[in-house]
Design a protein around this motif. Structure first.
Motif, mmCIF file in Angstrom:
data_model
loop_
_atom_site.group_PDB
_atom_site.id
_atom_site.type_symbol
_atom_site.label_atom_id
_atom_site.label_comp_id
_atom_site.label_asym_id
_atom_site.label_seq_id
_atom_site.Cartn_x
_atom_site.Cartn_y
_atom_site.Cartn_z
ATOM 1 N N GLY A 366 -61.740 1.284 6.169
ATOM 2 C CA GLY A 366 -60.924 0.899 7.444
ATOM 3 C C GLY A 366 -61.070 1.997 8.717
ATOM 4 N N ALA A 367 -62.158 2.972 8.506
ATOM 5 C CA ALA A 367 -62.688 4.959 9.464
ATOM 6 C C ALA A 367 -62.423 3.227 10.786
ATOM 7 C CB ALA A 367 -63.783 4.817 8.546
ATOM 8 N N CYS A 368 -63.203 2.473 10.762
ATOM 9 C CA CYS A 368 -63.552 2.201 12.187
ATOM 10 C C CYS A 368 -62.326 0.908 12.932
ATOM 11 C CB CYS A 368 -65.058 0.735 11.881
ATOM 12 S SG CYS A 368 -64.165 -0.547 11.158
ATOM 13 N N VAL A 369 -61.444 1.147 12.181
ATOM 14 C CA VAL A 369 -60.225 0.004 13.167
ATOM 15 C C VAL A 369 -59.849 1.382 13.464
ATOM 16 C CG1 VAL A 369 -58.155 -0.646 12.392
ATOM 17 C CG2 VAL A 369 -60.230 -0.835 10.716
ATOM 18 N N HIS A 370 -59.600 2.885 12.368
ATOM 19 C CA HIS A 370 -58.692 3.990 12.820
ATOM 20 C C HIS A 370 -58.977 4.619 13.954
ATOM 21 C CE1 HIS A 370 -54.761 4.366 9.711
ATOM 22 N NE2 HIS A 370 -55.883 2.625 9.072
ATOM 23 N N GLY A 579 -54.882 7.118 1.806
ATOM 24 C CA GLY A 579 -54.158 8.106 2.812
ATOM 25 C C GLY A 579 -54.547 6.667 3.923
ATOM 26 N N ARG A 580 -55.097 6.550 4.327
ATOM 27 C CA ARG A 580 -55.898 5.716 5.780
ATOM 28 C C ARG A 580 -54.882 4.554 5.783
ATOM 29 N NH1 ARG A 580 -61.285 8.080 6.903
ATOM 30 N NH2 ARG A 580 -62.027 5.802 5.093
ATOM 31 N N HIS A 581 -55.194 4.086 5.179
ATOM 32 C CA HIS A 581 -54.694 2.272 4.795
ATOM 33 C C HIS A 581 -53.177 2.444 4.508
ATOM 34 C CE1 HIS A 581 -57.892 -0.148 5.289
ATOM 35 N NE2 HIS A 581 -58.668 0.373 4.090
ATOM 36 N N ASN A 582 -52.613 3.195 3.792
ATOM 37 C CA ASN A 582 -51.394 4.041 3.412
ATOM 38 C C ASN A 582 -50.472 4.927 4.422
ATOM 39 O OD1 ASN A 582 -50.360 1.210 2.155
ATOM 40 N ND2 ASN A 582 -52.353 1.579 1.319
ATOM 41 N N GLY A 583 -51.500 5.151 4.727
ATOM 42 C CA GLY A 583 -50.602 6.878 5.377
ATOM 43 C C GLY A 583 -50.258 7.865 4.088
ATOM 44 N N VAL A 584 -50.623 7.239 3.317
ATOM 45 C CA VAL A 584 -50.088 9.005 2.039
ATOM 46 C C VAL A 584 -50.863 10.076 1.837
ATOM 47 C CG1 VAL A 584 -48.904 9.129 0.218
ATOM 48 C CG2 VAL A 584 -48.802 6.641 0.533
ATOM 49 N N TYR A 585 -50.609 10.956 2.646
ATOM 50 C CA TYR A 585 -51.318 12.229 3.046
ATOM 51 C C TYR A 585 -50.491 13.615 1.987
ATOM 52 C CZ TYR A 585 -53.775 9.422 6.507
ATOM 53 O OH TYR A 585 -54.104 8.049 6.944
ATOM 54 N N GLU A 608 -56.945 10.697 7.594
ATOM 55 C CA GLU A 608 -56.596 9.436 8.312
ATOM 56 C C GLU A 608 -58.470 9.947 8.271
ATOM 57 O OE1 GLU A 608 -56.382 10.108 13.722
ATOM 58 O OE2 GLU A 608 -55.003 8.708 11.614
ATOM 59 N N ASN A 609 -58.388 10.896 8.644
ATOM 60 C CA ASN A 609 -60.730 11.457 8.783
ATOM 61 C C ASN A 609 -61.222 11.329 7.856
ATOM 62 O OD1 ASN A 609 -60.110 11.312 11.740
ATOM 63 N ND2 ASN A 609 -59.728 12.788 12.334
ATOM 64 N N SER A 610 -60.693 11.318 6.813
ATOM 65 C CA SER A 610 -61.276 11.107 5.467
ATOM 66 C C SER A 610 -62.415 10.623 5.293
ATOM 67 C CB SER A 610 -60.503 11.458 4.631
ATOM 68 O OG SER A 610 -61.058 11.001 3.044
ATOM 69 N N PHE A 611 -63.771 10.740 4.174
ATOM 70 C CA PHE A 611 -64.952 9.934 4.513
ATOM 71 C C PHE A 611 -64.607 9.213 3.106
ATOM 72 C CE2 PHE A 611 -69.675 9.361 3.372
ATOM 73 C CZ PHE A 611 -69.810 9.166 4.682
ATOM 74 N N CYS A 612 -65.257 8.185 3.026
ATOM 75 C CA CYS A 612 -65.229 7.853 1.857
ATOM 76 C C CYS A 612 -66.131 7.864 0.345
ATOM 77 C CB CYS A 612 -65.729 5.556 2.458
ATOM 78 S SG CYS A 612 -65.439 5.043 0.923
ATOM 79 N N CYS A 613 -65.197 7.704 -0.256
ATOM 80 C CA CYS A 613 -66.134 7.571 -1.595
ATOM 81 C C CYS A 613 -68.217 6.686 -2.011
ATOM 82 C CB CYS A 613 -65.340 8.067 -3.256
ATOM 83 S SG CYS A 613 -64.889 6.347 -3.764
ATOM 84 N N GLY A 614 -67.204 5.332 -1.235
ATOM 85 C CA GLY A 614 -68.095 4.004 -1.730
ATOM 86 C C GLY A 614 -68.015 3.880 -2.043
ATOM 87 N N ALA A 615 -66.608 3.619 -2.858
ATOM 88 C CA ALA A 615 -66.217 1.838 -4.294
ATOM 89 C C ALA A 615 -65.909 1.465 -3.127
ATOM 90 C CB ALA A 615 -65.657 2.726 -5.391
ATOM 91 N N GLY A 616 -64.975 1.252 -1.930
ATOM 92 C CA GLY A 616 -64.347 0.109 -2.169
ATOM 93 C C GLY A 616 -64.973 -0.782 -0.955
ATOM 94 N N GLY A 617 -64.515 -1.761 -0.925
ATOM 95 C CA GLY A 617 -65.676 -3.263 -0.388
ATOM 96 C C GLY A 617 -65.629 -3.950 -1.749
ATOM 97 N N ALA A 618 -65.450 -3.737 -3.380
ATOM 98 C CA ALA A 618 -66.167 -4.617 -4.071
ATOM 99 C C ALA A 618 -67.563 -3.747 -4.084
ATOM 100 C CB ALA A 618 -66.684 -5.722 -3.989
ATOM 101 N N GLN A 619 -67.518 -2.079 -3.829
ATOM 102 C CA GLN A 619 -69.076 -1.767 -3.644
ATOM 103 C C GLN A 619 -69.380 -0.643 -5.096
ATOM 104 O OE1 GLN A 619 -71.674 -1.436 -1.467
ATOM 105 N NE2 GLN A 619 -70.355 -3.360 -0.618
ATOM 106 N N PHE A 620 -67.846 -0.967 -5.657
ATOM 107 C CA PHE A 620 -67.594 -0.355 -7.080
ATOM 108 C C PHE A 620 -69.173 -0.949 -8.666
ATOM 109 C CE2 PHE A 620 -66.438 1.014 -11.181
ATOM 110 C CZ PHE A 620 -66.425 2.329 -11.332
ATOM 111 N N TRP A 621 -68.924 -2.277 -7.426
ATOM 112 C CA TRP A 621 -69.923 -3.769 -8.603
ATOM 113 C C TRP A 621 -70.587 -4.117 -8.589
ATOM 114 C CZ3 TRP A 621 -66.009 -2.808 -12.419
ATOM 115 C CH2 TRP A 621 -65.140 -2.447 -12.258
ATOM 116 N N LYS A 622 -71.578 -3.017 -7.684
ATOM 117 C CA LYS A 622 -72.864 -3.557 -7.246
ATOM 118 C C LYS A 622 -73.498 -2.764 -6.474
ATOM 119 C CE LYS A 622 -73.017 -4.718 -3.197
ATOM 120 N NZ LYS A 622 -73.601 -3.549 -2.449
ATOM 121 N N GLU A 623 -74.897 -2.714 -6.497
ATOM 122 C CA GLU A 623 -75.783 -1.754 -6.407
ATOM 123 C C GLU A 623 -75.709 -1.359 -4.146
ATOM 124 O OE1 GLU A 623 -77.937 0.129 -8.096
ATOM 125 O OE2 GLU A 623 -77.650 -0.940 -9.671
#
Length: 693
Positions: A366-370, A579-585, A608-623
């Protein structure tokens, strides 16, 4: 005042310009109306929407965010051009009516202030345009057109379409305003006199010298200034400058529930699988996008902010959210006349908007949207394209096939037995199921990670220990719990998500809702948190959902847990879905001591400017898709640069990803721990000090 032939010529040119401009706008409106119906309302609470859009537009707050210098110079153009709407109207009237009609107004305070505004704002516009021309064409700021080589770009974009369009727009603004100031200066030189209310025009008059013949300069300035508007308007509808109309409207078209509540970026529009008339799942063609998705490319200002913060693009991959909207715009421009009349789009979106690698590189963070200053929702485009790839074409990464199969057969992405859901519970840990503790105060949604992943099991045990110490009566679903469906939904398999979520909602409704009251549910996983709080209401599941850091903060405030005392420096990583998606900071930071401790150090990219860990969007389950660096490595290096000994997080997937980054195994690298683990350690130390251990 113009001569009669000049008036006639101007009217003829104006009618021609208006006709072609109207036709262009009409085509754009027809194109947008081809969009599919929206699930959430885009028009309820109209007064709130208008107020919100006006405030954000007038203050330029979204433009200033993250780029204060650019926002400063952009404000010159925005406020100047806004005032110039009045200036152009006034000039038009003055060209058609005798000067004597305006003599009284011209000598009044209102007239003085108007001339000052026209002069000052005109000068500011010129300064702003020169800055942006320097930035794009001289400095060649990479943040404007920085696309990785693997990014798919529309042929017109690849051959310099953006720069050409920018040059035309900048040229129009500069010469339109410049010749208007030249005309004002020529008028002063023809009279002749200096006007303290027009400092720039007075300087121009002094430079060109006083002479009655300078009135010709006014004619030239008037014709070029207003004539450029007539020439530019038909082009305006296909240029990026259309955002001056589209962007304010887009800011007012945010998603809202029927009750008027704003819908966050972590929420996806569902598919109605009960509608037997639906033949297409997801988006393959332009006309299958929703209305706002066809509006977005016209609102997009091509600032590249979304791409600059995209974890996939930053780490060298082929995804660029801005390119998605820009490619849509150029494709729509190329087929505008035919598409507007009802002809189908000639080719699939994936042929011109993005390639497959880009589609599957998105972490749905969601970084692009914000980051978007005008409210575009690039993330929903990507998920809809994934839905088509999965549900219609069955073309998706092979690893996800295993994940989807595991979810379908075993109810969890690991594919482990449902009977093992309670194996994380230690023998000395009083974690009881709902059948064993029907009068529970809080339902603990353990999640698949907490149930099956060894690292996350430690977090689950730590949180259960915390609840036990604080005397919070809690229960778990145990074998009745299944995956929320988040990896399936963000991976494009909406049908599988729907089946899992429907089953979970039925169970939760029977457990949480009692005599009109709803008990609270808490989870240690932000992805589960987001699904329970935002996705499940679409299926009739409305719950009071807490993240474990929120409940822990609450317990500390109530004195049921000791305040945190950090012995080492700690940096907190904001999970995207918390954080970014639900505002819990604030809650996680309050647990760690907040402003009362110097041991909590922030990374440069936080909240809200935090950088992703890389797991979201089903990335954790693929290369991970090919790039120059793993997303998690980028983030871990940033965490390490703070000098912290511990990276604290509140997500099992963030913990797993950061712990597995290349730098995490190096000597002296910070440890990665969940906040619950830190709280338990703090609890242990507190008991030792009190002699209670």
């Amino acid at each position: 005042m113009l001569t009669l032939p000049e008036k006639a010529l101007f009217l003829l040119l104006a009618l021609t310009s208006i006709y072609y401009t109207y036709r262009g706008f009409r085509q754009i409106i027809d194109i947008i109306r081809k969009g599919q119906p929206e699930y959430y309302s885009r028009s309820n609470r109209p007064l709130e929407r208008i107020r919100d859009a006006l405030v954000r537009t007038i203050t330029q707050i979204t433009v200033f965010k993250n780029r204060p210098v650019v926002g400063f110079f952009h404000s010159f153009i925005f406020y100047g051009f806004t005032f110039y709407a009045l200036v152009n109207l006034t000039d038009l009237i003055e060209g058609f009516f005798p000067p004597a009609w305006f003599a009284g107004l011209g000598n009044s305070l209102v007239g003085d202030l108007y001339r000052l505004g026209a002069d000052v704002f005109g000068s500011l516009v010129l300064i702003g345009v020169l800055f942006f021309v320097w930035r794009r064409f001289v400095k060649k700021d990479p943040s404007l057109e920085r696309f990785n080589q693997s990014v798919l770009l529309h042929p017109e974009v690849r051959t310099g379409g953006i720069r050409f369009d920018s040059l035309i727009v900048a040229g129009f603004i500069f010469f339109h305003v410049g010749f208007r100031l030249f005309g004002a200066g020529s008028l002063l030189a023809a009279e002749p006199h200096a006007d303290p209310w027009q400092p720039a025009a007075t300087i121009i008059a002094l430079v060109i010298g006083s002479n009655p013949n300078r009135i010709m300069g006014w004619h030239i300035g008037w014709w070029i200034s207003l004539g450029l508007i007539l020439a530019f308007l038909p082009y305006f509808v296909r240029s990026k400058h259309i955002h001056i109309f589209a962007a304010p409207v887009r800011l007012g078209l945010g998603r809202r529930t029927s009750a008027g509540k704003k819908v966050g970026s972590g929420v996806l529009d569902p598919i109605n699988f009960e509608d037997e008339n639906i033949e297409q799942f997801g988006v393959a063609l332009l006309e299958q996008f929703r209305l706002t998705q066809l509006f977005d490319p016209y609102a997009c200002i091509q600032c590249n902010r979304c791409t600059n913060v995209c974890p996939a693009h930053v780490t060298g991959k082929s995804l660029a959210p801005s390119a998605l909207e820009i490619n849509k715009r150029y494709e729509l421009n190329s087929i505008r006349s035919q598409f507007a009349t009802g002809e189908p789009s000639p080719r699939p979106v994936m042929e011109f908007a993005m390639n497959e690698s880009a589609l599957w590189a998105c972490t749905a963070c969601g970084a692009c949207v914000h980051a978007c200053p005008v409210g575009c929702e690039q993330l929903t485009d990507i998920i809809d394209l994934r839905r088509d790839a999965v549900l219609t074409k069955a073309q998706f990464p092979q690893e996800l096939n295993t994940t989807f199969r595991n979810l379908e057969r075993a109810g969890n992405p690991w594919g482990l037995a449902q009977d093992a859901r309670e194996d994380w519970i230690a023998s000395d840990l009083p974690a009881r199921t709902i059948s064993q503790n029907a009068d529970f105060e809080v339902l603990y949604w353990v999640g698949c990670a907490g149930a099956y992943d060894p690292s996350a099991q430690k977090v689950a045990r730590a949180f259960a220990t915390i609840l036990t110490h604080a005397k919070v009566s809690f229960a778990i679903l145990g074998k009745k719990e299944k995956c929320t469906g988040d990896p399936a939904r963000r991976g494009g398999n909406e049908y599988l998500y729907h089946n899992l979520a429907t089953e979970n909602v039925e169970v939760l409704n029977s457990v949480l809702v009692n005599n009109g009251t709803t008990k609270r549910v808490v989870t240690t996983c932000p992805h589960c948190f987001n699904a329970l709080a935002n996705d499940y209401p679409q299926l009739g599941g409305n719950y009071r959902v807490l993240h474990h850091t929120q409940l822990i903060a609450e317990l500390i405030q109530e004195g049921r847990l000791p305040e945190m005392i950090l012995s080492d420096k700690v940096t907190y990583h904001d999970p995207c879905y918390l954080g970014r998606h639900n505002g819990v900071y604030d809650a996680p930071r309050r647990v760690l001591g907040g402003d009362q401790t110097e041991s909590l150090v922030e990374m440069q990219r936080n909240r809200e400017n935090s950088f992703c860990c890389g797991a979201g969007g089903a990335q954790f389950w693929k290369e991970e898709e090919p790039g120059t660096m793993r997303v998690t490595e980028n983030r871990f290096q940033e965490a390490g640069s703070t000098g912290a000994k511990v990276v604290a997080t509140g997500c099992p997937f963030c913990k797993s990803m950061l712990s597995s980054s290349d730098s995490a195994g190096k000597t002296g690298a910070p440890a990665v721990l969940d906040i619950a683990e830190l709280v338990v350690e703090n609890l242990r130390k507190t008991k030792e000090k009190l002699g209670l251990a």
